[in-house]
Design a protein around this motif. Structure first.
Motif, mmCIF file in Angstrom:
data_model
loop_
_atom_site.group_PDB
_atom_site.id
_atom_site.type_symbol
_atom_site.label_atom_id
_atom_site.label_comp_id
_atom_site.label_asym_id
_atom_site.label_seq_id
_atom_site.Cartn_x
_atom_site.Cartn_y
_atom_site.Cartn_z
ATOM 1 N N ALA A 118 -52.546 -22.962 35.825
ATOM 2 C CA ALA A 118 -51.920 -23.741 37.534
ATOM 3 C C ALA A 118 -52.297 -22.810 38.421
ATOM 4 C CB ALA A 118 -51.062 -22.821 36.971
ATOM 5 N N HIS A 119 -52.816 -21.796 38.252
ATOM 6 C CA HIS A 119 -53.209 -21.045 39.668
ATOM 7 C C HIS A 119 -54.275 -21.865 40.309
ATOM 8 C CE1 HIS A 119 -54.138 -17.358 42.033
ATOM 9 N NE2 HIS A 119 -54.801 -17.528 41.885
ATOM 10 N N ASN A 120 -55.180 -21.805 39.572
ATOM 11 C CA ASN A 120 -56.992 -22.199 39.561
ATOM 12 C C ASN A 120 -57.195 -23.549 39.445
ATOM 13 O OD1 ASN A 120 -59.232 -23.006 40.049
ATOM 14 N ND2 ASN A 120 -60.550 -20.554 39.622
ATOM 15 N N PRO A 121 -56.902 -24.533 40.130
ATOM 16 C CA PRO A 121 -56.783 -25.893 39.976
ATOM 17 C C PRO A 121 -58.264 -26.121 39.572
ATOM 18 C CG PRO A 121 -56.298 -25.993 42.085
ATOM 19 C CD PRO A 121 -56.701 -24.058 41.682
ATOM 20 N N SER A 122 -59.684 -25.437 40.001
ATOM 21 C CA SER A 122 -61.081 -26.029 39.983
ATOM 22 C C SER A 122 -60.977 -25.789 38.314
ATOM 23 C CB SER A 122 -61.790 -25.111 40.837
ATOM 24 O OG SER A 122 -61.490 -23.563 40.495
ATOM 25 N N ILE A 123 -61.065 -25.047 37.301
ATOM 26 C CA ILE A 123 -60.427 -24.950 36.140
ATOM 27 C C ILE A 123 -60.413 -26.287 35.655
ATOM 28 C CG2 ILE A 123 -59.625 -24.728 33.967
ATOM 29 C CD1 ILE A 123 -61.039 -21.687 35.163
ATOM 30 N N LYS A 124 -61.509 -26.388 34.733
ATOM 31 C CA LYS A 124 -61.604 -28.234 34.026
ATOM 32 C C LYS A 124 -60.092 -28.124 32.668
ATOM 33 C CE LYS A 124 -65.159 -29.400 36.907
ATOM 34 N NZ LYS A 124 -63.888 -30.346 37.502
ATOM 35 N N ALA A 125 -60.477 -27.001 31.711
ATOM 36 C CA ALA A 125 -59.397 -27.379 31.141
ATOM 37 C C ALA A 125 -58.971 -25.661 30.096
ATOM 38 C CB ALA A 125 -60.836 -27.441 29.568
ATOM 39 N N GLY A 126 -58.367 -26.192 29.475
ATOM 40 C CA GLY A 126 -57.287 -24.854 29.122
ATOM 41 C C GLY A 126 -56.863 -24.794 27.658
ATOM 42 N N VAL A 127 -57.040 -23.522 26.624
ATOM 43 C CA VAL A 127 -56.998 -23.675 25.546
ATOM 44 C C VAL A 127 -55.810 -23.097 25.178
ATOM 45 C CG1 VAL A 127 -57.452 -23.874 23.047
ATOM 46 C CG2 VAL A 127 -59.189 -25.337 24.757
ATOM 47 N N ALA A 128 -54.629 -22.699 24.770
ATOM 48 C CA ALA A 128 -53.934 -21.758 24.729
ATOM 49 C C ALA A 128 -53.261 -21.436 23.173
ATOM 50 C CB ALA A 128 -51.946 -21.661 25.705
ATOM 51 N N TRP A 129 -53.354 -20.451 22.666
ATOM 52 C CA TRP A 129 -53.503 -19.703 21.219
ATOM 53 C C TRP A 129 -52.087 -18.861 21.115
ATOM 54 C CZ3 TRP A 129 -56.684 -21.037 17.439
ATOM 55 C CH2 TRP A 129 -57.948 -21.105 17.541
#
Length: 294
Positions: free
Chosen positions: A184-195
């Motif tokens: 949410a903080h950095n919209p330039s991140i392309k993808a996340g995976v939260a375990w």
């Protein structure tokens, strides 16, 4: 405290790194003798061991507002323009399991970076109890500090062989929550995976928002990997998060494993569920590739 109690089920016993990195190289392989003595029995070492053949692996450092922040870095040797993955640890910090995860990514062609986000607050391995760890380190680590450190890490990656257009983030438990928040903080991140990261919780000065609070406006696609038997992160909280995500434009989604509880990816703990950990890893890599991080 629920995160801490679940993560306190077991602790990694002291063991040397397979690549010969000294313990002073900030890899925290235990939380002190008092803490370890009070813990449940654990596996002596990781089930999965990843060597450094063909890799450059070890510690690099960032300087953020005058503070040195150690980062375990693993990447294919001699390669540049690499896809980047930020690897965010559990409450126990960057120990051998987290380093091994970074090397697994590096074997797949990633520049993997695991930062010590507790460096200002203290060393988790010196905590005598879960209560001490919560009081002295976790509760005193503000989201603003974590976000600033990760911003600096992204900048370092871009300047040191990482492809600026191919950056992802993943994290475990405490790091799973951070994954949602940094997406949410950095919209330039392309993808996340939260375990199995916490989705709801009490707001305070250091953690003013939780993932459910940012879900409706989240633009970065995040894959949540959760265990149905997780007694701390309930299915009600997962459903609430799904409902909030549905209010926005985001394509985030969840996979819930019926046979797993918390920390099912942690292959150095009794909570490890091999089939679900392997399935989750495969889904994570596919998610990154689907969203252009490969």
């Amino acid at each position: 405290m629920d995160d801490l109690k679940r993560d306190a089920e077991s602790l990694l016993t002291k063991t040397s790194l397979s690549d010969g990195v000294d313990r002073r190289d900030f890899l925290k392989v235990a939380l002190g003798s008092g803490f370890a003595a009070a813990a449940m029995p654990v596996m002596a070492q990781n089930v999965i061991k990843t060597d450094t053949a063909g890799l450059t692996a070890g510690t690099v450092t960032l300087t953020v507002d005058g503070q040195t922040v150690p980062v375990y870095r693993a990447q294919p040797e001699g390669k540049t323009n690499l896809p980047v993955v930020l690897v965010i640890s559990e409450i126990f910090g960057v120990h051998e399991h987290i380093a091994d995860v970074a090397r697994r990514f590096a074997k797949l062609g990633y520049l993997a970076l695991a930062p010590d986000l507790f460096v200002r607050q203290g060393d988790p391995q010196k905590s005598a109890s879960i209560a001490d760890l919560q009081r002295d380190i976790i509760s005193k680590t503000p989201d603003t500090q974590v976000m600033a450190d990760l911003d600096a890490l992204v900048a370092w990656a871009k300047a040191n062989g990482g492809n600026p257009d191919k950056i992802a983030i993943t994290g475990f438990c405490w790091g799973g929550r951070v994954t949602w928040m940094y997406a949410a903080h950095n919209p330039s991140i392309k993808a996340g995976v939260a375990w199995y990261g916490r989705l709801v919780g009490t707001s305070n000065a250091n953690t003013p928002k939780n993932p459910i609070d940012i879900a409706a406006t989240l633009n970065v696609p995040v894959l949540g990997l959760y265990g149905e038997k997780d007694t701390g992160i309930t299915q009600d909280s997962v459903k609430a998060m799904q409902a909030m995500l549905a209010k926005g434009p985001n394509k985030s989604t969840f996979v819930v494993y019926p046979n797993s509880g918390h920390a099912f990816h942690a292959d150095y703990r009794p909570s490890y569920v091999e089939a679900d950990a392997k399935d989750g890893w495969g889904r994570m890599i596919a998610w990154f590739r689907q969203n252009g991080v490969a």
